[in-house]
Design an enzyme around this catalytic site. Structure first.
Site, PDB file in Angstrom:
ATOM      1  N   ARG A 246      48.630  37.013  62.758  1.00  0.00           N
ATOM      2  CA  ARG A 246      49.713  36.824  63.740  1.00  0.00           C
ATOM      3  C   ARG A 246      50.439  38.137  64.065  1.00  0.00           C
ATOM      4  O   ARG A 246      50.834  38.360  65.203  1.00  0.00           O
ATOM      5  CB  ARG A 246      50.676  35.758  63.239  1.00  0.00           C
ATOM      6  CG  ARG A 246      49.962  34.403  63.221  1.00  0.00           C
ATOM      7  CD  ARG A 246      50.877  33.242  63.314  1.00  0.00           C
ATOM      8  NE  ARG A 246      50.093  32.040  63.566  1.00  0.00           N
ATOM      9  CZ  ARG A 246      50.514  30.813  63.289  1.00  0.00           C
ATOM     10  NH1 ARG A 246      51.708  30.626  62.768  1.00  0.00           N
ATOM     11  NH2 ARG A 246      49.744  29.762  63.566  1.00  0.00           N
TER      12      ARG A 246
ATOM     13  N   GLY B 177      38.829  46.509  42.591  1.00  0.00           N
ATOM     14  CA  GLY B 177      37.408  46.673  42.936  1.00  0.00           C
ATOM     15  C   GLY B 177      37.234  46.690  44.443  1.00  0.00           C
ATOM     16  O   GLY B 177      36.528  47.546  44.999  1.00  0.00           O
TER      17      GLY B 177
ATOM     18  N   THR C  17      45.678  39.444  43.382  1.00  0.00           N
ATOM     19  CA  THR C  17      44.979  39.134  42.138  1.00  0.00           C
ATOM     20  C   THR C  17      45.992  38.483  41.199  1.00  0.00           C
ATOM     21  O   THR C  17      47.144  38.944  41.133  1.00  0.00           O
ATOM     22  CB  THR C  17      44.352  40.398  41.488  1.00  0.00           C
ATOM     23  OG1 THR C  17      44.066  40.110  40.119  1.00  0.00           O
ATOM     24  CG2 THR C  17      45.258  41.607  41.535  1.00  0.00           C
TER      25      THR C  17
ATOM     26  N   ASP D 233      46.288  38.632  38.180  1.00  0.00           N
ATOM     27  CA  ASP D 233      46.617  39.418  36.978  1.00  0.00           C
ATOM     28  C   ASP D 233      47.831  40.339  37.147  1.00  0.00           C
ATOM     29  O   ASP D 233      48.379  40.820  36.159  1.00  0.00           O
ATOM     30  CB  ASP D 233      45.423  40.284  36.556  1.00  0.00           C
ATOM     31  CG  ASP D 233      44.260  39.440  36.093  1.00  0.00           C
ATOM     32  OD1 ASP D 233      44.491  38.281  35.714  1.00  0.00           O
ATOM     33  OD2 ASP D 233      43.123  39.942  36.121  1.00  0.00           O
TER      34      ASP D 233
ATOM     35  N   MET E  46      44.426  33.540  31.533  1.00  0.00           N
ATOM     36  CA  MET E  46      43.634  34.634  32.117  1.00  0.00           C
ATOM     37  C   MET E  46      44.315  35.992  31.915  1.00  0.00           C
ATOM     38  O   MET E  46      45.523  36.046  31.668  1.00  0.00           O
ATOM     39  CB  MET E  46      43.390  34.368  33.594  1.00  0.00           C
ATOM     40  CG  MET E  46      42.304  33.317  33.801  1.00  0.00           C
ATOM     41  SD  MET E  46      41.858  33.092  35.525  1.00  0.00           S
ATOM     42  CE  MET E  46      40.432  32.013  35.343  1.00  0.00           C
ATOM     43  N   GLY E  47      43.538  37.042  32.037  1.00  0.00           N
ATOM     44  CA  GLY E  47      44.077  38.404  31.924  1.00  0.00           C
ATOM     45  C   GLY E  47      43.393  39.205  30.838  1.00  0.00           C
ATOM     46  O   GLY E  47      44.033  39.629  29.875  1.00  0.00           O
TER      47      GLY E  47
ATOM     48  N   GLY F  70      58.803  29.728  25.750  1.00  0.00           N
ATOM     49  CA  GLY F  70      59.296  29.834  24.378  1.00  0.00           C
ATOM     50  C   GLY F  70      58.167  29.843  23.358  1.00  0.00           C
ATOM     51  O   GLY F  70      58.280  29.241  22.273  1.00  0.00           O
ATOM     52  N   ALA F  71      57.075  30.536  23.683  1.00  0.00           N
ATOM     53  CA  ALA F  71      55.941  30.613  22.736  1.00  0.00           C
ATOM     54  C   ALA F  71      56.387  31.287  21.438  1.00  0.00           C
ATOM     55  O   ALA F  71      57.217  32.199  21.463  1.00  0.00           O
ATOM     56  CB  ALA F  71      54.799  31.391  23.374  1.00  0.00           C
TER      57      ALA F  71
HETATM   58  P1  ATP Z   1      39.803  40.832  40.966  1.00  0.00           P
HETATM   59  O1  ATP Z   1      40.941  41.690  40.473  1.00  0.00           O
HETATM   60  O2  ATP Z   1      40.217  39.459  41.301  1.00  0.00           O
HETATM   61  O3  ATP Z   1      38.583  40.912  40.097  1.00  0.00           O
HETATM   62  P2  ATP Z   1      38.580  42.802  42.641  1.00  0.00           P
HETATM   63  O4  ATP Z   1      38.761  43.190  44.052  1.00  0.00           O
HETATM   64  O5  ATP Z   1      38.914  43.838  41.610  1.00  0.00           O
HETATM   65  O6  ATP Z   1      39.369  41.452  42.401  1.00  0.00           O
HETATM   66  P3  ATP Z   1      35.757  43.131  42.072  1.00  0.00           P
HETATM   67  O7  ATP Z   1      34.726  42.097  41.793  1.00  0.00           O
HETATM   68  O8  ATP Z   1      35.991  44.177  41.065  1.00  0.00           O
HETATM   69  O9  ATP Z   1      37.067  42.315  42.433  1.00  0.00           O
HETATM   70  O10 ATP Z   1      35.365  43.860  43.453  1.00  0.00           O
HETATM   71  C1  ATP Z   1      35.125  43.126  44.631  1.00  0.00           C
HETATM   72  C2  ATP Z   1      34.000  43.740  45.397  1.00  0.00           C
HETATM   73  O11 ATP Z   1      34.364  45.059  45.795  1.00  0.00           O
HETATM   74  C3  ATP Z   1      32.702  43.932  44.607  1.00  0.00           C
HETATM   75  O12 ATP Z   1      31.949  42.747  44.513  1.00  0.00           O
HETATM   76  C4  ATP Z   1      32.000  44.966  45.461  1.00  0.00           C
HETATM   77  O13 ATP Z   1      31.413  44.373  46.588  1.00  0.00           O
HETATM   78  C5  ATP Z   1      33.182  45.846  45.900  1.00  0.00           C
HETATM   79  N1  ATP Z   1      33.272  47.030  45.019  1.00  0.00           N
HETATM   80  C6  ATP Z   1      33.835  47.099  43.799  1.00  0.00           C
HETATM   81  N2  ATP Z   1      33.681  48.321  43.254  1.00  0.00           N
HETATM   82  C7  ATP Z   1      32.986  49.047  44.150  1.00  0.00           C
HETATM   83  C8  ATP Z   1      32.486  50.395  44.180  1.00  0.00           C
HETATM   84  N3  ATP Z   1      32.674  51.256  43.173  1.00  0.00           N
HETATM   85  N4  ATP Z   1      31.796  50.773  45.279  1.00  0.00           N
HETATM   86  C9  ATP Z   1      31.591  49.933  46.313  1.00  0.00           C
HETATM   87  N5  ATP Z   1      32.028  48.655  46.341  1.00  0.00           N
HETATM   88  C10 ATP Z   1      32.722  48.209  45.279  1.00  0.00           C
END
Ligand code: ATP
Length: 342
Positions: free
Chosen positions: A43, A122, A144, A146, A188-189, A204-205
């Site tokens: 939007r 990532g 995320t 986390d 998780m984490g 209160g764990a």
């Molecule tokens: P979460 O924190 O939930 O795991 P994230 O974004 O860190 O989320 P990842 O699985 O680590 O999740 O990365 C998502 C996607 O980003 C990967 O599947 C890949 O396609 C791409 N990716 C991650 N690292 C690289 C890298 N070094 N080079 C190119 N692509 C990458």
């Protein structure tokens, strides 16, 4: 270096820009509030006379050209929904230069000028790599559960996940108290113990075991047990962050059972319920603010930056910082938790 930014999409006079069509995708693990971010990006872009393309299934969809046009109406009714209507994926092919070349060709074919990536570190690493290879601006929105990204106080989904855990542990406490049991609740984490730490305080764990302070917290557990936790009128909640570092709730509970066969020990692994559900008000608000700020950043010719919120201000953090530096936990919170149980 972080940069504080004022949110002003509609108000500021902008320089003549070449940006015409932007794409938005969700990538990595899903998080509640991703839909609110998709809606905000769409939007805000349309309000600034940009065309919007949704890329389905994260980077895999970028490689496959799985694109849909998004109009303002297409993102109505999704603000309150968990998950992501664009779907998400982890894509190995994007980690190769051939995969990214295919992805770039698809973006070019669809006349996309810039991409908003909603995901974790990532996903931003992938965006950074591709932007270094090709002339394609990327802006990231951290999502995320986390909350482990450097440079932002919040990632989308964390608040909702935290509340889900609190709600579940409150229920576990009811049954634990009724039977005088000690529950090991795994959350998780695996690399970041923020959900464990803060849910532990909120519920209160008696003990919280997190990767950042694993040995110390396992000592705390033994102290708690040897202090004579045998009171049938009472209950015990030990929150354990998942993963190799802590060993997980199952493993810790097994050891405790051996050492204290008299205790009634139970394990509850909360698992994927932590990822789902309707986002909290805070996650919706933050997602909306960050979505608008992502479009602001692109209109201001920014690239390779993550939008964050620090001290309640919108900030821009370069991808190379956001992905390399960790979000530290406040160890004083562990002191507070100990104080509450002293
Ligand atoms: P979460 O924190 O939930 O795991 P994230 O974004 O860190 O989320 P990842 O699985 O680590 O999740 O990365 C998502 C996607 O980003 C990967 O599947 C890949 O396609 C791409 N990716 C991650 N690292 C690289 C890298 N070094 N080079 C190119 N692509 C990458």
């Amino acid at each position: 270096m972080m940069m504080i930014v004022t949110q002003n999409t509609m108000a500021v006079e902008r320089k003549k820009r070449k940006l015409k069509r932007i794409a938005v995708l969700t990538s990595g693990g899903d998080a509640p509030g991703m839909n609110a971010a998709i809606r905000a990006v769409t939007r805000a872009a349309i309000a600034n006379k940009l065309k919007v393309v949704g890329i389905r299934h994260g980077y895999q969809g970028m490689i496959d050209g799985d694109f849909i046009s998004l109009k303002a109406f297409d993102v109505s009714g999704i603000l309150h929904l968990g998950g992501t209507v664009l779907k998400t994926a982890r894509c190995m092919e994007f980690m190769t230069s051939e995969g990214r070349e295919k992805a770039y060709q698809q973006l070019k074919k669809a006349e996309i000028d810039a991409v908003v990536v909603i995901g974790g570190d990532g996903s931003f690493t992938g965006a950074l790599v591709m932007s270094q290879e090709y002339n394609m601006p990327f802006v990231g929105i951290p999502a995320t559960i986390d909350n482990d990204m450097y440079g932002t106080d919040y990632t989308i989904g964390y608040e909702t996940a935290l509340n889900t855990v609190v709600d579940a542990v409150d229920k576990i406490r009811d049954t634990a108290r009724s039977h005088g049991r000690i529950f090991f609740v795994e959350v998780m984490g695996h690399e970041a113990g923020l959900i464990a730490l803060n849910s532990g305080i909120a519920c209160g764990a008696e003990v919280i075991v997190i990767p950042e302070s694993n040995e110390h917290q396992q000592d705390e557990l033994h102290k708690f047990l040897s202090k004579g936790y045998k009171n049938k009128e009472s209950s015990g909640i030990v929150i354990v962050a998942e993963g190799e570092e802590t060993g997980g709730a199952m493993k810790i509970a097994e050891e405790v059972r051996k050492e204290h066969p008299d205790l009634e020990v139970r394990v509850s692994i909360l698992g994927h319920i932590q990822r789902g559900g309707s986002p909290t008000a805070k996650d919706r608000i933050n997602a909306t603010r960050m979505g608008v700020a992502a479009i602001d950043a692109l209109l201001d010719d920014q690239k390779s930056v993550m939008i964050g919120i620090a001290n309640d201000h919108i900030v821009q953090v370069p991808f190379n910082k956001a992905v390399k530096l960790n979000h530290n936990i406040d160890t004083y919170l562990l002191e507070i938790q100990r104080l509450m149980n002293s």
